[in-house]
Design a protein around this motif. Structure first.
Motif, mmCIF file in Angstrom:
data_model
loop_
_atom_site.group_PDB
_atom_site.id
_atom_site.type_symbol
_atom_site.label_atom_id
_atom_site.label_comp_id
_atom_site.label_asym_id
_atom_site.label_seq_id
_atom_site.Cartn_x
_atom_site.Cartn_y
_atom_site.Cartn_z
ATOM 1 N N LYS A 17 0.759 -1.495 -0.044
ATOM 2 C CA LYS A 17 -0.061 0.187 -0.099
ATOM 3 C C LYS A 17 0.759 1.363 -0.138
ATOM 4 C CE LYS A 17 -3.768 2.046 2.399
ATOM 5 N NZ LYS A 17 -4.697 1.991 3.565
ATOM 6 N N ALA A 18 1.832 1.236 1.067
ATOM 7 C CA ALA A 18 2.992 2.499 0.958
ATOM 8 C C ALA A 18 3.378 2.664 -0.370
ATOM 9 C CB ALA A 18 3.759 2.522 2.036
ATOM 10 N N LEU A 19 4.117 1.579 -0.920
ATOM 11 C CA LEU A 19 5.010 1.663 -2.219
ATOM 12 C C LEU A 19 3.985 1.971 -3.534
ATOM 13 C CD1 LEU A 19 7.394 -1.280 -1.496
ATOM 14 C CD2 LEU A 19 8.005 1.377 -1.322
ATOM 15 N N ARG A 20 2.967 1.596 -3.322
ATOM 16 C CA ARG A 20 1.763 1.936 -4.761
ATOM 17 C C ARG A 20 1.511 3.351 -4.820
ATOM 18 N NH1 ARG A 20 -1.999 -3.374 -5.267
ATOM 19 N NH2 ARG A 20 -0.570 -4.639 -6.676
ATOM 20 N N SER A 21 1.204 3.560 -3.515
ATOM 21 C CA SER A 21 0.602 5.281 -3.664
ATOM 22 C C SER A 21 1.576 6.089 -3.633
ATOM 23 C CB SER A 21 -0.042 5.472 -2.247
ATOM 24 O OG SER A 21 0.736 5.501 -1.260
ATOM 25 N N THR A 22 3.011 5.766 -3.118
ATOM 26 C CA THR A 22 4.192 6.635 -3.635
ATOM 27 C C THR A 22 4.425 6.605 -5.048
ATOM 28 O OG1 THR A 22 5.056 6.363 -1.360
ATOM 29 C CG2 THR A 22 6.375 7.140 -2.888
ATOM 30 N N LEU A 23 4.608 5.436 -5.449
ATOM 31 C CA LEU A 23 4.810 5.268 -6.973
ATOM 32 C C LEU A 23 3.706 6.032 -7.966
ATOM 33 C CD1 LEU A 23 6.055 1.743 -7.042
ATOM 34 C CD2 LEU A 23 7.390 3.701 -7.798
ATOM 35 N N ALA A 24 2.619 5.918 -7.315
ATOM 36 C CA ALA A 24 1.327 6.648 -8.143
ATOM 37 C C ALA A 24 1.881 8.289 -7.683
ATOM 38 C CB ALA A 24 0.032 6.421 -7.708
ATOM 39 N N ALA A 25 2.001 8.888 -6.804
ATOM 40 C CA ALA A 25 2.337 10.163 -6.567
ATOM 41 C C ALA A 25 3.464 10.408 -7.379
ATOM 42 C CB ALA A 25 2.722 10.514 -5.092
ATOM 43 N N ILE A 26 4.525 9.573 -7.548
ATOM 44 C CA ILE A 26 5.680 10.094 -8.525
ATOM 45 C C ILE A 26 5.241 9.975 -9.990
ATOM 46 C CG2 ILE A 26 7.889 9.307 -9.530
ATOM 47 C CD1 ILE A 26 8.338 7.824 -6.883
ATOM 48 N N ALA A 27 4.411 8.993 -10.403
ATOM 49 C CA ALA A 27 3.746 9.120 -11.525
ATOM 50 C C ALA A 27 2.781 10.508 -11.940
ATOM 51 C CB ALA A 27 2.831 8.148 -12.190
ATOM 52 N N ASN A 28 2.283 10.911 -10.980
ATOM 53 C CA ASN A 28 1.352 12.139 -11.042
ATOM 54 C C ASN A 28 2.332 13.507 -11.244
ATOM 55 O OD1 ASN A 28 -0.923 10.725 -10.898
ATOM 56 N ND2 ASN A 28 -1.399 11.105 -8.914
ATOM 57 N N ALA A 29 3.612 13.440 -10.537
ATOM 58 C CA ALA A 29 4.479 14.579 -10.441
ATOM 59 C C ALA A 29 5.149 14.688 -12.014
ATOM 60 C CB ALA A 29 5.252 14.304 -9.348
ATOM 61 N N GLU A 30 5.081 13.425 -12.678
ATOM 62 C CA GLU A 30 5.559 13.506 -14.080
ATOM 63 C C GLU A 30 4.687 13.969 -15.075
ATOM 64 O OE1 GLU A 30 8.859 9.655 -13.552
ATOM 65 O OE2 GLU A 30 6.940 9.288 -14.171
ATOM 66 N N ALA A 31 3.588 14.141 -14.532
ATOM 67 C CA ALA A 31 2.365 14.402 -15.562
ATOM 68 C C ALA A 31 2.697 15.700 -16.214
ATOM 69 C CB ALA A 31 1.170 14.021 -15.122
ATOM 70 N N VAL A 32 2.266 15.982 -17.389
ATOM 71 C CA VAL A 32 2.143 17.261 -18.045
ATOM 72 C C VAL A 32 0.879 17.735 -18.054
ATOM 73 C CG1 VAL A 32 3.030 18.524 -19.951
ATOM 74 C CG2 VAL A 32 4.274 16.548 -19.442
ATOM 75 N N ALA A 33 0.815 19.087 -17.738
ATOM 76 C CA ALA A 33 -0.555 19.670 -17.566
ATOM 77 C C ALA A 33 -1.141 19.555 -18.959
ATOM 78 C CB ALA A 33 -0.356 21.143 -17.203
ATOM 79 N N ALA A 34 -2.461 19.441 -19.057
ATOM 80 C CA ALA A 34 -3.069 19.213 -20.252
ATOM 81 C C ALA A 34 -3.342 20.692 -20.773
ATOM 82 C CB ALA A 34 -4.514 18.466 -20.301
ATOM 83 N N THR A 35 -3.299 20.790 -22.161
ATOM 84 C CA THR A 35 -3.319 22.103 -22.611
ATOM 85 C C THR A 35 -4.699 21.876 -23.732
ATOM 86 O OG1 THR A 35 -1.828 21.884 -24.463
ATOM 87 C CG2 THR A 35 -1.154 22.903 -22.364
ATOM 88 N N LEU A 36 -5.666 22.782 -23.716
ATOM 89 C CA LEU A 36 -6.853 22.621 -24.743
ATOM 90 C C LEU A 36 -6.512 23.497 -25.947
ATOM 91 C CD1 LEU A 36 -9.628 22.869 -22.119
ATOM 92 C CD2 LEU A 36 -8.844 20.954 -23.415
ATOM 93 N N ARG A 37 -6.700 23.036 -27.113
ATOM 94 C CA ARG A 37 -6.617 23.659 -28.226
ATOM 95 C C ARG A 37 -7.893 24.218 -28.658
ATOM 96 N NH1 ARG A 37 -3.115 21.744 -32.406
ATOM 97 N NH2 ARG A 37 -1.059 21.149 -31.413
ATOM 98 N N PRO A 38 -7.759 25.407 -29.249
ATOM 99 C CA PRO A 38 -9.034 26.261 -29.529
ATOM 100 C C PRO A 38 -9.762 25.473 -30.684
ATOM 101 C CG PRO A 38 -7.116 27.177 -30.366
ATOM 102 C CD PRO A 38 -6.519 26.367 -29.578
#
Length: 115
Positions: free
Chosen positions: A22-43
């Motif tokens: 549980k601890a490692l999965r949630s931490t790895l998920a937090a790392i993956a979330n930090a690596e995500a790039v913010a979505a940009t919407l195109r007009p």
């Protein structure tokens, strides 16, 4: 550190250690979330049938952010601090089982910072 956390998750799963998993999965998920790039919407354009869409195979793919070792350590440290704080809150509510679980998860993550 991310590779060590991933290897630790695999070992914890094989050992059937739910606290470590549980601890490692949630931490790895937090790392993956930090690596995500913010979505940009195109007009919306006249040549796109769906607003904000792009054409072509892979046209919308964006590479993930690269985190430094220090960034990963910060995420793990934040996970430890959050678990300890929430454990204190559970103690105040006299929910010792939940508090002990969070402290055990924090100890698992702390072992990765110590090594």
């Amino acid at each position: 550190m991310r590779d060590r956390l991933q290897a630790g998750l695999l070992a914890a799963m094989k050992a059937k250690d739910p606290t470590a998993v549980k601890a490692l999965r949630s931490t790895l998920a937090a790392i993956a979330n930090a690596e995500a790039v913010a979505a940009t919407l195109r007009p919306a354009g006249a040549d796109h049938p769906i607003a904000g869409s792009v054409r072509g195979l892979g046209a919308g793919d964006v590479s993930r952010r690269a985190l430094s070792e220090l960034d990963v350590v910060d995420i793990v440290d934040t996970g430890i601090a959050e678990r300890v704080e929430h454990a204190r809150q559970y103690d105040a509510l006299d929910q010792t089982t939940a508090a002990d679980q969070l402290r055990a998860e924090a100890a698992v993550l702390q072992s990765y910072l110590a090594s």
